[in-house]
Design a protein around this motif. Structure first.
Motif, PDB file in Angstrom:
ATOM      1  N   ARG A 219       2.259   9.683  -5.557  1.00  0.00           N
ATOM      2  CA  ARG A 219       2.573  11.039  -5.093  1.00  0.00           C
ATOM      3  C   ARG A 219       3.932  11.549  -5.540  1.00  0.00           C
ATOM      4  O   ARG A 219       4.225  12.741  -5.414  1.00  0.00           O
ATOM      5  CB  ARG A 219       2.503  11.071  -3.565  1.00  0.00           C
ATOM      6  N   SER A 220       4.772  10.670  -6.056  1.00  0.00           N
ATOM      7  CA  SER A 220       6.128  11.076  -6.416  1.00  0.00           C
ATOM      8  C   SER A 220       6.222  11.647  -7.823  1.00  0.00           C
ATOM      9  O   SER A 220       7.274  12.138  -8.222  1.00  0.00           O
ATOM     10  CB  SER A 220       7.089   9.892  -6.280  1.00  0.00           C
ATOM     11  N   GLY A 221       5.149  11.575  -8.580  1.00  0.00           N
ATOM     12  CA  GLY A 221       5.157  12.111  -9.942  1.00  0.00           C
ATOM     13  C   GLY A 221       3.829  12.767 -10.268  1.00  0.00           C
ATOM     14  O   GLY A 221       3.047  13.110  -9.385  1.00  0.00           O
ATOM     15  N   GLY A 222       3.573  12.933 -11.545  1.00  0.00           N
ATOM     16  CA  GLY A 222       2.336  13.595 -11.956  1.00  0.00           C
ATOM     17  C   GLY A 222       1.237  12.646 -12.356  1.00  0.00           C
ATOM     18  O   GLY A 222       0.247  13.066 -12.965  1.00  0.00           O
ATOM     19  N   ALA A 223       1.373  11.353 -12.019  1.00  0.00           N
ATOM     20  CA  ALA A 223       0.384  10.367 -12.449  1.00  0.00           C
ATOM     21  C   ALA A 223      -0.944  10.585 -11.729  1.00  0.00           C
ATOM     22  O   ALA A 223      -1.013  11.135 -10.631  1.00  0.00           O
ATOM     23  CB  ALA A 223       0.892   8.957 -12.180  1.00  0.00           C
ATOM     24  N   GLU A 224      -2.014  10.122 -12.372  1.00  0.00           N
ATOM     25  CA  GLU A 224      -3.345  10.177 -11.770  1.00  0.00           C
ATOM     26  C   GLU A 224      -3.706   8.868 -11.066  1.00  0.00           C
ATOM     27  O   GLU A 224      -4.719   8.788 -10.368  1.00  0.00           O
ATOM     28  CB  GLU A 224      -4.394  10.471 -12.841  1.00  0.00           C
ATOM     29  N   GLY A 225      -2.860   7.864 -11.274  1.00  0.00           N
ATOM     30  CA  GLY A 225      -3.073   6.592 -10.618  1.00  0.00           C
ATOM     31  C   GLY A 225      -1.797   5.784 -10.643  1.00  0.00           C
ATOM     32  O   GLY A 225      -0.923   5.992 -11.498  1.00  0.00           O
ATOM     33  N   ALA A 226      -1.666   4.862  -9.688  1.00  0.00           N
ATOM     34  CA  ALA A 226      -0.530   3.928  -9.652  1.00  0.00           C
ATOM     35  C   ALA A 226      -1.099   2.562  -9.346  1.00  0.00           C
ATOM     36  O   ALA A 226      -1.779   2.379  -8.324  1.00  0.00           O
ATOM     37  CB  ALA A 226       0.488   4.346  -8.596  1.00  0.00           C
ATOM     38  N   LEU A 227      -0.855   1.608 -10.226  1.00  0.00           N
ATOM     39  CA  LEU A 227      -1.428   0.277 -10.036  1.00  0.00           C
ATOM     40  C   LEU A 227      -0.365  -0.804 -10.104  1.00  0.00           C
ATOM     41  O   LEU A 227       0.706  -0.613 -10.680  1.00  0.00           O
ATOM     42  CB  LEU A 227      -2.535   0.013 -11.053  1.00  0.00           C
TER      43      LEU A 227
ATOM     44  N   VAL B 135       0.839  -1.202   0.000  1.00  0.00           N
ATOM     45  CA  VAL B 135       0.000   0.000   0.000  1.00  0.00           C
ATOM     46  C   VAL B 135       0.872   1.250   0.000  1.00  0.00           C
ATOM     47  O   VAL B 135       0.643   2.200  -0.772  1.00  0.00           O
ATOM     48  CB  VAL B 135      -0.944  -0.013   1.217  1.00  0.00           C
ATOM     49  N   ARG B 136       1.901   1.269   0.831  1.00  0.00           N
ATOM     50  CA  ARG B 136       2.794   2.434   0.884  1.00  0.00           C
ATOM     51  C   ARG B 136       3.505   2.637  -0.439  1.00  0.00           C
ATOM     52  O   ARG B 136       3.688   3.788  -0.880  1.00  0.00           O
ATOM     53  CB  ARG B 136       3.807   2.259   2.019  1.00  0.00           C
ATOM     54  N   ARG B 137       3.914   1.561  -1.088  1.00  0.00           N
ATOM     55  CA  ARG B 137       4.588   1.688  -2.385  1.00  0.00           C
ATOM     56  C   ARG B 137       3.663   2.289  -3.430  1.00  0.00           C
ATOM     57  O   ARG B 137       4.080   3.124  -4.251  1.00  0.00           O
ATOM     58  CB  ARG B 137       5.088   0.317  -2.849  1.00  0.00           C
ATOM     59  N   LEU B 138       2.412   1.878  -3.427  1.00  0.00           N
ATOM     60  CA  LEU B 138       1.448   2.442  -4.380  1.00  0.00           C
ATOM     61  C   LEU B 138       1.243   3.939  -4.132  1.00  0.00           C
ATOM     62  O   LEU B 138       1.238   4.741  -5.079  1.00  0.00           O
ATOM     63  CB  LEU B 138       0.117   1.706  -4.265  1.00  0.00           C
ATOM     64  N   LEU B 139       1.069   4.315  -2.884  1.00  0.00           N
ATOM     65  CA  LEU B 139       0.849   5.725  -2.571  1.00  0.00           C
ATOM     66  C   LEU B 139       2.083   6.565  -2.888  1.00  0.00           C
ATOM     67  O   LEU B 139       1.975   7.694  -3.390  1.00  0.00           O
ATOM     68  CB  LEU B 139       0.467   5.870  -1.102  1.00  0.00           C
ATOM     69  N   THR B 140       3.260   6.013  -2.643  1.00  0.00           N
ATOM     70  CA  THR B 140       4.491   6.727  -2.977  1.00  0.00           C
ATOM     71  C   THR B 140       4.611   6.921  -4.481  1.00  0.00           C
ATOM     72  O   THR B 140       4.976   8.005  -4.957  1.00  0.00           O
ATOM     73  CB  THR B 140       5.713   5.965  -2.445  1.00  0.00           C
ATOM     74  N   ALA B 141       4.297   5.876  -5.252  1.00  0.00           N
ATOM     75  CA  ALA B 141       4.362   5.988  -6.717  1.00  0.00           C
ATOM     76  C   ALA B 141       3.361   7.019  -7.230  1.00  0.00           C
ATOM     77  O   ALA B 141       3.647   7.761  -8.176  1.00  0.00           O
ATOM     78  CB  ALA B 141       4.078   4.624  -7.345  1.00  0.00           C
TER      79      ALA B 141
ATOM     80  N   LEU C   7      -1.322   6.726 -15.849  1.00  0.00           N
ATOM     81  CA  LEU C   7      -1.044   5.724 -14.823  1.00  0.00           C
ATOM     82  C   LEU C   7       0.444   5.433 -14.671  1.00  0.00           C
ATOM     83  O   LEU C   7       1.181   5.350 -15.659  1.00  0.00           O
ATOM     84  CB  LEU C   7      -1.768   4.414 -15.153  1.00  0.00           C
ATOM     85  N   ALA C   8       0.872   5.247 -13.429  1.00  0.00           N
ATOM     86  CA  ALA C   8       2.188   4.681 -13.122  1.00  0.00           C
ATOM     87  C   ALA C   8       1.984   3.218 -12.765  1.00  0.00           C
ATOM     88  O   ALA C   8       0.924   2.830 -12.278  1.00  0.00           O
ATOM     89  CB  ALA C   8       2.827   5.433 -11.959  1.00  0.00           C
ATOM     90  N   ARG C   9       3.005   2.418 -12.998  1.00  0.00           N
ATOM     91  CA  ARG C   9       2.874   0.976 -12.778  1.00  0.00           C
ATOM     92  C   ARG C   9       3.953   0.474 -11.822  1.00  0.00           C
ATOM     93  O   ARG C   9       5.114   0.883 -11.915  1.00  0.00           O
ATOM     94  CB  ARG C   9       2.926   0.233 -14.106  1.00  0.00           C
ATOM     95  N   VAL C  10       3.536  -0.399 -10.909  1.00  0.00           N
ATOM     96  CA  VAL C  10       4.421  -0.947  -9.878  1.00  0.00           C
ATOM     97  C   VAL C  10       4.389  -2.467  -9.998  1.00  0.00           C
ATOM     98  O   VAL C  10       3.393  -3.096  -9.637  1.00  0.00           O
ATOM     99  CB  VAL C  10       3.961  -0.525  -8.467  1.00  0.00           C
ATOM    100  N   PRO C  11       5.433  -3.096 -10.513  1.00  0.00           N
ATOM    101  CA  PRO C  11       5.433  -4.559 -10.638  1.00  0.00           C
ATOM    102  C   PRO C  11       5.421  -5.236  -9.271  1.00  0.00           C
ATOM    103  O   PRO C  11       6.214  -4.880  -8.391  1.00  0.00           O
ATOM    104  CB  PRO C  11       6.741  -4.858 -11.393  1.00  0.00           C
ATOM    105  N   ASP C  12       4.519  -6.191  -9.084  1.00  0.00           N
ATOM    106  CA  ASP C  12       4.457  -6.931  -7.820  1.00  0.00           C
ATOM    107  C   ASP C  12       3.624  -8.195  -8.034  1.00  0.00           C
ATOM    108  O   ASP C  12       2.411  -8.187  -7.835  1.00  0.00           O
ATOM    109  CB  ASP C  12       3.829  -6.075  -6.729  1.00  0.00           C
ATOM    110  N   PRO C  13       4.267  -9.302  -8.422  1.00  0.00           N
ATOM    111  CA  PRO C  13       3.513 -10.524  -8.687  1.00  0.00           C
ATOM    112  C   PRO C  13       2.898 -11.152  -7.438  1.00  0.00           C
ATOM    113  O   PRO C  13       1.942 -11.919  -7.547  1.00  0.00           O
ATOM    114  CB  PRO C  13       4.551 -11.457  -9.311  1.00  0.00           C
ATOM    115  N   VAL C  14       3.426 -10.839  -6.263  1.00  0.00           N
ATOM    116  CA  VAL C  14       2.882 -11.411  -5.022  1.00  0.00           C
ATOM    117  C   VAL C  14       1.693 -10.586  -4.530  1.00  0.00           C
ATOM    118  O   VAL C  14       0.603 -11.094  -4.298  1.00  0.00           O
ATOM    119  CB  VAL C  14       3.968 -11.512  -3.937  1.00  0.00           C
ATOM    120  N   GLY C  15       1.888  -9.292  -4.375  1.00  0.00           N
ATOM    121  CA  GLY C  15       0.815  -8.437  -3.889  1.00  0.00           C
ATOM    122  C   GLY C  15      -0.394  -8.410  -4.794  1.00  0.00           C
ATOM    123  O   GLY C  15      -1.520  -8.213  -4.341  1.00  0.00           O
TER     124      GLY C  15
END
Length: 304
Positions: free
Chosen positions: A115-123, A107-113, A171-179
């Motif tokens: 808020r750290s740029g201009g994206a409207e979403g991070a998934l 959850v923290r990684r998604l929120l950081t992604a 959108l920004a993207r955060v790779p995470d096959p487990v989460g």
């Protein structure tokens, strides 16, 4: 708000749907590691200012807000729209209720992604690189904008796929096959149940399950308690391990609770276990000396 505190967010958890691939089972209530899937997801976003669950109300380990899409069963876009109507924060975490391995760190990684740029979403993206829009953080205004566009275009949101909603977002993207692992089938459930019993996961999973079952919201250093249990078992007697840790917990509760009270109680009990073991070792040495003296006729170790 303290500058060191993370920015606030709300969470929307979609817990409806027919679970057709599970034969119509109550998927949010299916237990993995002794905990309902919904409860596991709620644990991962426990620091949300408000958590809105879109489903019929049921008992949960912490307070949440309940709402339903209209009509019930109208699909994920309609459910998300219903949830957003209860959201007040600028950022919103959007989750499905079938994520057994979602963790606060994810959850923290998604929120950081977000808020750290201009994206409207991070998934999150899964092991195959596919987008997972129901494991994501979004700008609330951006979601509302796109929902308004879809409502104008289609008249209502019933039956619309989520990709129609996310297609208009940056959108920004955060790779995470487990989460991002979700449970759509009974095979998925079996995989999840097997994984949490692996050696590297089972202790954390068990502690989380016990805390949920007992209604305990307390993060303590489990390593300290395990060390205490080991010292009590080795220095006193094996049954002393669980009894000692219980007494430390009880003493911490009497002292007002909190991780600090547990740590202080564990420190005192561990020191006592060491003294107990040292005394036993000293006594054993003296007993051996007395036996040897008796055999040889010389003075024993206690002779002055």
């Amino acid at each position: 708000m303290n500058s060191n505190e993370p920015a606030a967010y709300d969470a929307v958890v979609l817990a409806g749907g027919g679970a057709r691939r599970l034969g119509g089972a109550d998927k949010p209530g299916v237990r993995v590691g002794g905990r309902a899937l919904l409860d596991r997801v709620l644990g991962a976003c426990a620091d949300a200012r408000a958590t809105v669950v879109v489903a019929a109300p049921r008992p949960t380990p912490r307070p949440v807000l309940w709402t339903r899409e209209e009509p019930p069963g109208a699909g994920p876009v309609a459910a998300l729209d219903a949830g957003l109507r209860r959201v007040t924060q600028d950022d919103v975490l959007v989750l499905s209720a079938d994520l057994p391995f979602l963790a606060p760190d994810t959850v923290r990684r998604l929120l950081t992604a977000l808020r750290s740029g201009g994206a409207e979403g991070a998934l999150l993206t899964d092991a195959d690189g596919r987008d997972q829009p129901l494991v994501a953080a979004y700008r609330t205004t951006a979601l509302r904008r796109e929902l308004a566009v879809l409502t104008t275009s289609h008249g209502n949101l019933t039956g619309l796929p989520l990709r129609r909603l996310t297609a208009g977002l940056d959108l920004a993207r955060v790779p995470d096959p487990v989460g991002s692992f979700d449970c759509d089938t009974w095979d998925d459930i079996a995989t999840a149940r097997a994984r949490i019993r692996e050696h590297d996961h089972v202790l954390d999973e068990w502690i989380s399950a016990v805390k949920d079952e007992l209604g305990v919201d307390l993060d303590v250093d489990t390593g300290v308690l395990l060390d205490l249990a080991r010292d009590a078992a080795h220095g006193v007697a094996r049954p002393a391990a669980p009894l000692t840790t219980f007494l430390v917990g009880y003493a911490a509760a009497q002292a007002g609770g909190g991780p600090e009270a547990v740590a202080e109680g564990a420190r005192k009990a561990a020191a006592l276990a060491v003294r107990w073991a040292q005394e036993a070792e000293k006594e054993a040495g003296q007993e051996a000396g007395r036996d040897k003296a008796a055999e040889t006729g010389g003075p024993g170790p206690d002779a002055g």
